[in-house]
Design a protein around this motif. Sequence first.
Motif, mmCIF file in Angstrom:
data_model
loop_
_atom_site.group_PDB
_atom_site.id
_atom_site.type_symbol
_atom_site.label_atom_id
_atom_site.label_comp_id
_atom_site.label_asym_id
_atom_site.label_seq_id
_atom_site.Cartn_x
_atom_site.Cartn_y
_atom_site.Cartn_z
ATOM 1 N N THR A 62 -45.093 80.675 -37.957
ATOM 2 C CA THR A 62 -45.593 79.554 -38.751
ATOM 3 C C THR A 62 -44.560 79.070 -39.759
ATOM 4 N N VAL A 63 -44.726 77.801 -40.155
ATOM 5 C CA VAL A 63 -43.977 77.209 -41.264
ATOM 6 C C VAL A 63 -44.991 76.607 -42.215
ATOM 7 N N ASP A 64 -45.063 77.122 -43.432
ATOM 8 C CA ASP A 64 -45.975 76.600 -44.455
ATOM 9 C C ASP A 64 -45.167 75.838 -45.489
ATOM 10 N N ARG A 65 -45.490 74.539 -45.637
ATOM 11 C CA ARG A 65 -44.803 73.683 -46.604
ATOM 12 C C ARG A 65 -45.752 73.430 -47.774
ATOM 13 N N ASP A 66 -45.793 74.362 -48.705
ATOM 14 C CA ASP A 66 -46.698 74.264 -49.845
ATOM 15 C C ASP A 66 -46.183 73.247 -50.851
ATOM 16 N N GLY A 67 -46.985 72.230 -51.135
ATOM 17 C CA GLY A 67 -46.621 71.236 -52.133
ATOM 18 C C GLY A 67 -45.540 70.265 -51.691
ATOM 19 N N VAL A 68 -45.116 70.330 -50.438
ATOM 20 C CA VAL A 68 -44.061 69.435 -49.945
ATOM 21 C C VAL A 68 -44.701 68.137 -49.459
ATOM 22 N N GLU A 69 -44.437 67.065 -50.187
ATOM 23 C CA GLU A 69 -44.979 65.765 -49.817
ATOM 24 C C GLU A 69 -43.925 64.853 -49.203
ATOM 25 N N ARG A 70 -42.687 65.016 -49.617
ATOM 26 C CA ARG A 70 -41.603 64.161 -49.108
ATOM 27 C C ARG A 70 -40.473 65.028 -48.558
ATOM 28 N N VAL A 71 -40.106 64.735 -47.325
ATOM 29 C CA VAL A 71 -38.994 65.429 -46.676
ATOM 30 C C VAL A 71 -37.887 64.418 -46.426
ATOM 31 N N GLY A 72 -36.676 64.719 -46.896
ATOM 32 C CA GLY A 72 -35.516 63.871 -46.653
ATOM 33 C C GLY A 72 -34.571 64.551 -45.684
ATOM 34 N N TRP A 73 -33.860 63.742 -44.910
ATOM 35 C CA TRP A 73 -32.910 64.292 -43.935
ATOM 36 C C TRP A 73 -31.620 63.495 -44.026
ATOM 37 N N VAL A 74 -30.513 64.186 -44.224
ATOM 38 C CA VAL A 74 -29.188 63.563 -44.243
ATOM 39 C C VAL A 74 -28.459 64.019 -42.986
ATOM 40 N N PHE A 75 -28.168 63.078 -42.102
ATOM 41 C CA PHE A 75 -27.573 63.405 -40.816
ATOM 42 C C PHE A 75 -26.058 63.568 -40.927
ATOM 43 N N GLN A 76 -25.491 64.184 -39.895
ATOM 44 C CA GLN A 76 -24.046 64.396 -39.853
ATOM 45 C C GLN A 76 -23.289 63.075 -39.930
ATOM 46 N N ASN A 77 -23.796 62.057 -39.255
ATOM 47 C CA ASN A 77 -23.232 60.714 -39.319
ATOM 48 C C ASN A 77 -24.173 59.842 -40.140
ATOM 49 N N PRO A 78 -23.800 59.479 -41.365
ATOM 50 C CA PRO A 78 -24.707 58.763 -42.260
ATOM 51 C C PRO A 78 -25.172 57.430 -41.667
ATOM 52 N N HIS A 79 -26.460 57.160 -41.828
ATOM 53 C CA HIS A 79 -27.045 55.915 -41.339
ATOM 54 C C HIS A 79 -27.490 55.072 -42.528
ATOM 55 N N GLY A 80 -27.056 53.829 -42.566
ATOM 56 C CA GLY A 80 -27.473 52.908 -43.612
ATOM 57 C C GLY A 80 -27.541 51.501 -43.060
ATOM 58 N N VAL A 81 -27.938 50.570 -43.918
ATOM 59 C CA VAL A 81 -28.005 49.163 -43.535
ATOM 60 C C VAL A 81 -26.656 48.528 -43.850
ATOM 61 N N ALA A 82 -25.965 48.064 -42.823
ATOM 62 C CA ALA A 82 -24.555 47.680 -42.928
ATOM 63 C C ALA A 82 -24.278 46.711 -44.065
ATOM 64 N N ARG A 83 -25.094 45.674 -44.235
ATOM 65 C CA ARG A 83 -24.792 44.628 -45.210
ATOM 66 C C ARG A 83 -25.399 44.895 -46.587
ATOM 67 N N ARG A 84 -26.243 45.899 -46.681
ATOM 68 C CA ARG A 84 -26.831 46.230 -47.974
ATOM 69 C C ARG A 84 -25.837 47.009 -48.825
ATOM 70 N N SER A 85 -25.880 46.790 -50.121
ATOM 71 C CA SER A 85 -24.963 47.487 -51.016
ATOM 72 C C SER A 85 -25.377 48.947 -51.196
ATOM 73 N N ALA A 86 -24.434 49.736 -51.664
ATOM 74 C CA ALA A 86 -24.749 51.127 -51.993
ATOM 75 C C ALA A 86 -25.881 51.182 -53.019
ATOM 76 N N LEU A 87 -25.832 50.296 -53.998
ATOM 77 C CA LEU A 87 -26.873 50.262 -55.018
ATOM 78 C C LEU A 87 -28.244 50.011 -54.398
ATOM 79 N N ASP A 88 -28.327 49.063 -53.463
ATOM 80 C CA ASP A 88 -29.609 48.764 -52.822
ATOM 81 C C ASP A 88 -30.202 49.992 -52.138
ATOM 82 N N HIS A 89 -29.338 50.807 -51.544
ATOM 83 C CA HIS A 89 -29.822 51.983 -50.812
ATOM 84 C C HIS A 89 -30.498 52.993 -51.742
#
Length: 209
Positions: A62-89
């Motif tokens: 089993t995997v119990d995620r107590d109190g975990v509401e938001r999970v973030g994932w940073v991939f090996q190759n970063p994915h972003g919106v090409a024309r959006r600024s770093a600040l927007d992200h």
Amino acid sequence: MSRVQVVTTALGHRFPGQPFLFRGLDLVLDPDRVYALTGPSGSGKSTLLALLAGWLAPAEGTVDRDGVERVGWVFQNPHGVARRSALDHVVLPYLTRGLCRPRAVDRARALLAEFRLDDVADRAFSALSGGEAQRLMLARGIAAGSDLLLVDEPTAQLDTETGALVNRTLAALARRGTIVVVATHDPATRAGCTDVIDLVPLGGAVVAR
């Protein structure tokens, strides 16, 4: 407010028709820690990240995620919106969490400065270097209020100097109330984390602080 913690009990996984990658994995993951997830290729590091995230159902245990509401994932190759600024992200996650735009911009600029990205805040994502994009994704994970932040091989595609900067950034993620797990082959990344989970194929893991 409930305590945030991830606990695995007798966790094991294999894919249909394949041998087990690992078995009997007992872990207690706490906030304010950065865990280096290490092990030889094929030991199941990326699979374990998917199990911790709840994206994959374990073959056993089993995997119990107590109190975990938001999970973030940073991939090996970063994915972003090409024309959006770093600040927007970084602004967008704060807006999603309910901050007004002026407050979100202020918080985003402060966070970018912490990650040494203030000088590229207005630059389009497509114009960022690999190291800048990777650090931006880490900052975005923090801005999103991730209780559990999973990072997959963050320095694999980077040169030594840029990788060292990303590793210093990872170390700075501790003490933010977030559980951070970093799958890595990089000894320098491992050294910059507060804890090490060393996967032993078919034999669980060795955990060290």
